[in-house]
Design an enzyme around this catalytic site. Structure first.
Site, mmCIF file in Angstrom:
data_model
loop_
_atom_site.group_PDB
_atom_site.id
_atom_site.type_symbol
_atom_site.label_atom_id
_atom_site.label_comp_id
_atom_site.label_asym_id
_atom_site.label_seq_id
_atom_site.Cartn_x
_atom_site.Cartn_y
_atom_site.Cartn_z
ATOM 1 N N CYS A 70 21.732 59.475 7.145
ATOM 2 C CA CYS A 70 22.185 58.870 5.889
ATOM 3 C C CYS A 70 21.236 57.780 5.416
ATOM 4 O O CYS A 70 21.559 56.588 5.446
ATOM 5 C CB CYS A 70 23.598 58.347 6.057
ATOM 6 S SG CYS A 70 24.739 59.695 6.359
ATOM 7 N N GLU A 71 20.053 58.187 5.023
ATOM 8 C CA GLU A 71 19.010 57.307 4.482
ATOM 9 C C GLU A 71 18.158 58.160 3.567
ATOM 10 O O GLU A 71 17.807 59.289 3.935
ATOM 11 C CB GLU A 71 18.067 56.799 5.591
ATOM 12 C CG GLU A 71 18.676 55.958 6.651
ATOM 13 C CD GLU A 71 18.585 54.468 6.381
ATOM 14 O OE1 GLU A 71 17.904 54.036 5.419
ATOM 15 O OE2 GLU A 71 19.220 53.735 7.145
ATOM 16 N N TYR A 92 5.702 55.514 7.749
ATOM 17 C CA TYR A 92 4.319 55.386 7.241
ATOM 18 C C TYR A 92 4.013 56.355 6.107
ATOM 19 O O TYR A 92 2.840 56.609 5.825
ATOM 20 C CB TYR A 92 3.288 55.683 8.347
ATOM 21 C CG TYR A 92 3.584 55.121 9.705
ATOM 22 C CD1 TYR A 92 3.522 53.755 9.931
ATOM 23 C CD2 TYR A 92 3.885 55.962 10.766
ATOM 24 C CE1 TYR A 92 3.769 53.245 11.201
ATOM 25 C CE2 TYR A 92 4.132 55.456 12.032
ATOM 26 C CZ TYR A 92 4.078 54.100 12.242
ATOM 27 O OH TYR A 92 4.319 53.607 13.495
ATOM 28 N N PRO A 103 -7.309 56.069 24.073
ATOM 29 C CA PRO A 103 -6.767 57.029 23.114
ATOM 30 C C PRO A 103 -5.314 57.398 23.422
ATOM 31 O O PRO A 103 -4.943 57.574 24.584
ATOM 32 C CB PRO A 103 -7.664 58.250 23.310
ATOM 33 C CG PRO A 103 -8.120 58.152 24.732
ATOM 34 C CD PRO A 103 -8.218 56.686 25.049
HETATM 35 N N1 LLP Z 1 -4.575 50.683 22.380
HETATM 36 C C1 LLP Z 1 -3.789 49.773 21.786
HETATM 37 C C2 LLP Z 1 -3.895 48.368 22.174
HETATM 38 C C3 LLP Z 1 -2.891 50.184 20.792
HETATM 39 O O1 LLP Z 1 -2.133 49.287 20.188
HETATM 40 C C4 LLP Z 1 -2.814 51.555 20.445
HETATM 41 C C5 LLP Z 1 -1.887 52.020 19.419
HETATM 42 C C6 LLP Z 1 -3.622 52.465 21.122
HETATM 43 C C7 LLP Z 1 -4.518 51.983 22.083
HETATM 44 C C8 LLP Z 1 -3.606 53.946 20.865
HETATM 45 O O2 LLP Z 1 -4.006 54.274 19.569
HETATM 46 P P1 LLP Z 1 -4.226 55.813 19.154
HETATM 47 O O3 LLP Z 1 -5.374 56.344 19.937
HETATM 48 O O4 LLP Z 1 -2.959 56.523 19.442
HETATM 49 O O5 LLP Z 1 -4.497 55.748 17.704
HETATM 50 N N2 LLP Z 1 3.103 54.753 15.592
HETATM 51 C C9 LLP Z 1 1.885 54.887 14.813
HETATM 52 C C10 LLP Z 1 0.668 54.529 15.591
HETATM 53 C C11 LLP Z 1 0.750 53.139 16.191
HETATM 54 C C12 LLP Z 1 -0.402 52.825 17.057
HETATM 55 C C13 LLP Z 1 -0.152 51.567 17.801
HETATM 56 N N3 LLP Z 1 -1.172 51.229 18.724
HETATM 57 C C14 LLP Z 1 1.813 56.302 14.249
HETATM 58 O O6 LLP Z 1 2.725 57.091 14.479
HETATM 59 O O7 LLP Z 1 0.875 56.637 13.531
#
Ligand code: LLP
Length: 425
Positions: free
Chosen positions: A353-354, A326, A284
């Site tokens: 500036c976007e 997103y 997580p």
């Molecule tokens: N494990 C792997 C292999 C991952 O690629 C990710 C996130 C995680 C764990 C953790 O996922 P989480 O528990 O945070 O959902 N920047 C995007 C989210 C990108 C997630 C990329 N991978 C946002 O701001 O929503």
């Protein structure tokens, strides 16, 4: 916890007023303010859901890589999921035991693999194989180091992208995604692993996406993963299954499933499928830190044209990229609330500036408004920030036990100019 005090001021733990943070020149705006106690609480709640069964909560460092945050979670018994050599180095420096580190990523360089293979006495807990092609590369690095590297196989369960029920940019467990070993290649990957004496397959895993607000898609993927794990076990001495991260948080539209609910449901499935003796790993990121970071920004000015109204703030898409990237929505509220003031929808925008430098429409008071708080910005906020438009990275303020315990100050513009001049020609 972020709370509104009786005097209308938003504060962390009742004592650290966000207005004080914003108005103190040693902190100022834009600043991320993190509640380390609340992050520790999330880790405790999640770990409790394992009820003492073998497990690893490998915190996905990419969500928030501040050392104070990583150390806080390490103190709660978390390991780390890293995706670069730099994150690996950081995790080790923050006290994560090498055994408790998993390294994901579709294109790890030889230098990164070397760091993983050489960490500690026996390398890290598991380098996650994300393609058949990567196996020979990892084996070569292990051989060069004279070590046997522990690896796990990240499987892409090929779930239908629509069924993943999250934004397409953060869905990873479908056919088109670059992540993980595709199902048709699993048998080939296993044969290659069986013939690689430098590698020891200790786990299988998958991470299918992020910001899941119910357990359905997560469990469907876990079911596919566990099916494969059963087969793999007949040939390899697995010690864990890794169901990935992806537990969602409530950005304002609700999130009925708590992280512990995902864990409980996954454990139940694991036991039903006869895998209860394997450790359950999760990765997580967002759910441990997201709700416990607030981006505080100052209102620079209002702009009104006919019935269009903008509130222009000193935080932009470079500070918090999620809305631009997103179409994510973060709640925005006044730092000091005058409950009697009439509100109206304002489009909150930054100085970049976007056109995409836009945090959406929010009800805000018409009258004086000095600062706003952008909520739930503790994950993928600072860690995705950039210096676009020559803007300094935002400050970071760390709160523990009702007091500011650390600051990562904004750097003056001169530093950026020096950096850009560095080639010296
Ligand atoms: N494990 C792997 C292999 C991952 O690629 C990710 C996130 C995680 C764990 C953790 O996922 P989480 O528990 O945070 O959902 N920047 C995007 C989210 C990108 C997630 C990329 N991978 C946002 O701001 O929503």
């Amino acid at each position: 916890m972020l709370e509104r005090r009786p005097d209308g001021v938003l504060a962390v733990g009742q004592t650290v007023s966000l207005a004080d943070v914003a108005r103190d020149p040693s902190m100022g705006t834009p600043s991320y303010v993190y509640d380390l106690d609340a992050m520790a609480g999330e880790a405790r709640e999640l770990r409790a859901a394992f009820e003492g069964a073998p497990h690893l909560v490998a915190y996905a460092v990419k969500a928030n890589s501040a050392a104070a945050v990583v150390k806080t979670l390490v103190a709660e018994g978390c390991g780390a999921d890293v995706v670069s050599g730099a994150e690996l180095l950081l995790a080790l420096r923050c006290g994560v035991l090498p055994d408790q580190i998993v390294f994901s990523g579709v294109a790890k360089t030889d230098d990164e693999l070397d760091r993983a293979v050489l960490a500690g006495g026996a390398g890290i807990g598991a380098i996650q194989i994300e393609s058949v092609e990567e196996i020979a590369r990892i084996a070569a690095r292990a051989k060069a180091a004279g070590r046997v590297a522990r690896v796990s196989m990240r499987i892409n369960p090929g779930v239908d992208a629509d069924a993943l029920d999250t934004h397409s940019y953060i869905a990873t467990g479908h056919d088109e995604a670059k992540f993980g070993v595709p199902l048709p290649s699993v048998a080939d990957a296993l044969d290659r692993l069986a013939n690689a004496p430098e590698l020891r397959l200790v786990g299988v895993g998958s991470h299918v996406g992020s910001q899941f607000t119910s357990t359905d898609a997560y469990l469907a993927s876990a079911r596919a993963l566990f099916g494969i794990a059963k087969d793999v076990r007949s040939r390899f001495a697995l010690s864990f299954v890794d169901a990935g991260g992806g537990f969602g948080i409530d950005y304002g539209d609700g999130c009925p499933a708590r992280p512990a609910d995902f864990v409980r449901a996954t454990r139940k499935l694991q036991a039903e499928l006869g895998l209860g003796d394997l450790a359950l790993y999760t990765e997580p990121g967002r759910s441990l830190v997201g709700a416990h970071g607030t981006l505080v920004a100052r209102v620079i000015q209002r702009k009104i044209s006919g019935d269009r109204r903008w509130t222009m703030i000193d935080a932009g898409m470079n500070d918090l990229m999620r809305p631009a990237l997103y179409q994510a929505r973060h709640r925005i509220v006044p730092v000091v609330l005058d409950a009697s003031a009439p509100v109206r929808p304002y489009r909150v925008v930054g100085p970049v500036c976007e056109s995409s430098d836009d945090f959406g429409l929010h009800d805000l008071p018409d009258g004086e408004l000095r600062e706003v708080a952008i909520l739930d910005a503790g994950a993928y906020g600072y860690s995705m920030a950039s210096r676009y438009n020559g803007r300094p990275l935002p400050a970071e303020i760390f709160v523990r036990g009702g007091a500011v315990v650390g600051k990562n100050a904004r750097r003056p513009p001169e530093e950026w100019v020096e950096d850009r001049l560095r080639a010296g020609i």
